[in-house]
Design a protein around this motif. Structure first.
Motif, mmCIF file in Angstrom:
data_model
loop_
_atom_site.group_PDB
_atom_site.id
_atom_site.type_symbol
_atom_site.label_atom_id
_atom_site.label_comp_id
_atom_site.label_asym_id
_atom_site.label_seq_id
_atom_site.Cartn_x
_atom_site.Cartn_y
_atom_site.Cartn_z
ATOM 1 N N LYS A 118 0.859 -1.183 0.000
ATOM 2 C CA LYS A 118 0.000 0.000 0.000
ATOM 3 C C LYS A 118 0.899 1.237 0.000
ATOM 4 C CE LYS A 118 -3.912 -2.168 2.352
ATOM 5 N NZ LYS A 118 -4.828 -2.142 3.537
ATOM 6 N N ARG A 120 1.283 5.583 -1.341
ATOM 7 C CA ARG A 120 0.508 6.797 -1.632
ATOM 8 C C ARG A 120 0.321 7.005 -3.128
ATOM 9 N NH1 ARG A 120 4.414 8.801 1.633
ATOM 10 N NH2 ARG A 120 5.239 10.031 -0.115
ATOM 11 N N ASN A 121 1.346 6.705 -3.899
ATOM 12 C CA ASN A 121 1.335 7.023 -5.326
ATOM 13 C C ASN A 121 1.122 5.790 -6.199
ATOM 14 O OD1 ASN A 121 1.879 9.912 -5.166
ATOM 15 N ND2 ASN A 121 3.869 9.303 -4.332
ATOM 16 N N GLN A 122 0.164 4.966 -5.802
ATOM 17 C CA GLN A 122 -0.144 3.784 -6.602
ATOM 18 C C GLN A 122 -0.592 4.184 -8.010
ATOM 19 O OE1 GLN A 122 0.345 0.541 -6.025
ATOM 20 N NE2 GLN A 122 -0.535 0.010 -8.012
ATOM 21 N N HIS A 123 -1.166 5.386 -8.142
ATOM 22 C CA HIS A 123 -1.613 5.831 -9.467
ATOM 23 C C HIS A 123 -0.439 5.926 -10.443
ATOM 24 C CE1 HIS A 123 -0.354 9.602 -7.533
ATOM 25 N NE2 HIS A 123 -0.180 10.091 -8.753
ATOM 26 N N LEU A 124 0.776 6.225 -9.934
ATOM 27 C CA LEU A 124 1.943 6.266 -10.811
ATOM 28 C C LEU A 124 2.308 4.857 -11.297
ATOM 29 C CD1 LEU A 124 4.201 8.847 -8.912
ATOM 30 C CD2 LEU A 124 2.683 9.249 -10.869
ATOM 31 N N ASP A 126 0.116 2.440 -11.561
ATOM 32 C CA ASP A 126 -0.955 2.085 -12.491
ATOM 33 C C ASP A 126 -0.686 2.663 -13.879
ATOM 34 O OD1 ASP A 126 -2.232 0.787 -10.408
ATOM 35 O OD2 ASP A 126 -3.535 2.486 -9.932
ATOM 36 N N GLY A 127 -0.125 3.887 -13.915
ATOM 37 C CA GLY A 127 0.209 4.491 -15.202
ATOM 38 C C GLY A 127 1.296 3.714 -15.932
ATOM 39 N N ASP A 168 7.421 4.933 -2.798
ATOM 40 C CA ASP A 168 7.007 6.310 -3.095
ATOM 41 C C ASP A 168 8.217 7.210 -3.306
ATOM 42 O OD1 ASP A 168 4.095 6.448 -3.071
ATOM 43 O OD2 ASP A 168 4.217 5.868 -0.967
ATOM 44 N N THR A 191 0.991 -5.540 -9.089
ATOM 45 C CA THR A 191 -0.190 -4.825 -9.571
ATOM 46 C C THR A 191 -0.793 -5.557 -10.773
ATOM 47 O OG1 THR A 191 0.655 -2.704 -8.774
ATOM 48 C CG2 THR A 191 -1.022 -2.615 -10.496
#
Length: 314
Positions: A118, A120-124, A126-127, A168, A191
């Motif tokens: 887990k 903070r910047n999982q969106h990065l 995912d990108g 992160d 992921t």
């Protein structure tokens, strides 16, 4: 096939005497078909009794204690290892994600290794995953693309990270060393629901230009359906070869730390590590590193941070 003689000396020194030093070491070559231990000599200050066991990840572990006052602890490990990998780049893995799902379903050991941390910047992450995935790619091809992406987009820079650096922080730096690249790759692969695990060991390239020689190295093993575990090294963007000697596996670095422990004493400690690699052709590579820590004062704990290229060279 290759034979390496590796000397790994870990030296702790303390400003004042410390007591009740309790330690755990994972510096035994991992038992697997890709390598063979020919000889090992382990010498530790004060010759403590070793209690040896196999941990959850099937690593050989030894614990020992030094109860009396001391100002220095030296752990000297001498290994002679023969690597027996085929050295073939694994381009023939054609199994896909449907087969991967079939093999991981109801396999708790594999499922455990598909869960990303887990952050903070999982969106990065995912990108990055979106850039790597493409319909029709096999699992192995996807793993190769992940390694290539890290190799091209993250700079190899020593001294800006340590063992406490988070994914992160690595994403922010877009730089680090082998340990950092392995942790980022694990986050990406998990992921994607590809089981993957952290590997610690040595790399012995003998002046071939590969990065990481002279300290313990880190890479990743990913699970490929219809094949099994395959090692891949994002620091050098290559499948694991006869240049790699494996010590331990786990979910992340903390499961594989070469040396860690606690002691009683209110003082500063210093840590230096010397690694030398003797090759069959008579060549020798040797390097000594003074390891810097994020916290300057340790009262009751330490961990061998060496050895992933994070230290400042003496």
């Amino acid at each position: 096939m290759a034979i390496y003689t590796i000397s790994h000396i870990t030296r702790y020194t303390y400003e004042n005497p410390v007591i009740e030093s309790i330690n755990e070491i994972r510096i035994f070559p991992f038992i697997c078909k890709e390598q063979e231990l020919l000889n090992q000599e382990l010498n530790i200050s004060f010759s403590p009794i070793l209690h040896i066991y196999t941990d959850y990840w099937k690593n050989k572990v030894a614990t020992f204690s030094i109860l009396h006052p001391h100002q220095e602890l030296i752990i000297e490990n001498q290994l002679t290892v023969r690597t027996t990998s085929s050295n073939l780049i694994q381009v023939n893995f054609h199994s896909g994600f449907e087969q991967l799902h079939h093999e991981t379903t109801n396999n708790l050991n594999l499922i455990e290794l598909t869960k990303p941390e887990k952050i903070r910047n999982q969106h990065l992450i995912d990108g990055i995953v979106i850039k790597l995935t493409n319909e029709g790619l096999s699992v192995a091809e996807t793993i190769e693309r992940c390694s290539s992406y890290i190799f091209k987009h993250f700079k190899y820079v020593q001294g800006i990270t340590d063992i406490e650096t988070t994914v992160d922080e690595i994403l922010q730096h877009k730089a680090g060393v082998c340990q950092d690249f392995a942790h980022v790759m694990l986050q990406i692969l998990r992921t994607l629901k590809i089981p993957s695990r952290y590997v610690s060991g040595y790399i012995c390239p003998n002046k071939t230009g590969m990065r990481g020689e002279g300290a313990t190295h880190a890479w990743v093993e990913a699970y490929i359906p219809q094949f099994g575990w395959a090692g891949i090294d994002p620091t050098n963007n290559t499948w694991v070869t006869n240049y790699h000697v494996k010590l331990a596996i786990g979910r992340n670095f903390k499961d594989c730390s070469p040396v860690k422990g606690t002691f009683r004493g209110n003082c500063h400690q210093s840590l230096s590590v010397r690694v030398s690699i003797h090759y069959e052709d008579g060549k020798l590579f040797e390097q000594t590193n003074a390891v810097k820590r994020r916290d300057p004062l340790f009262i009751a704990g330490y961990e061998d941070t060496n050895l992933m290229g994070n230290q400042q060279q003496q």
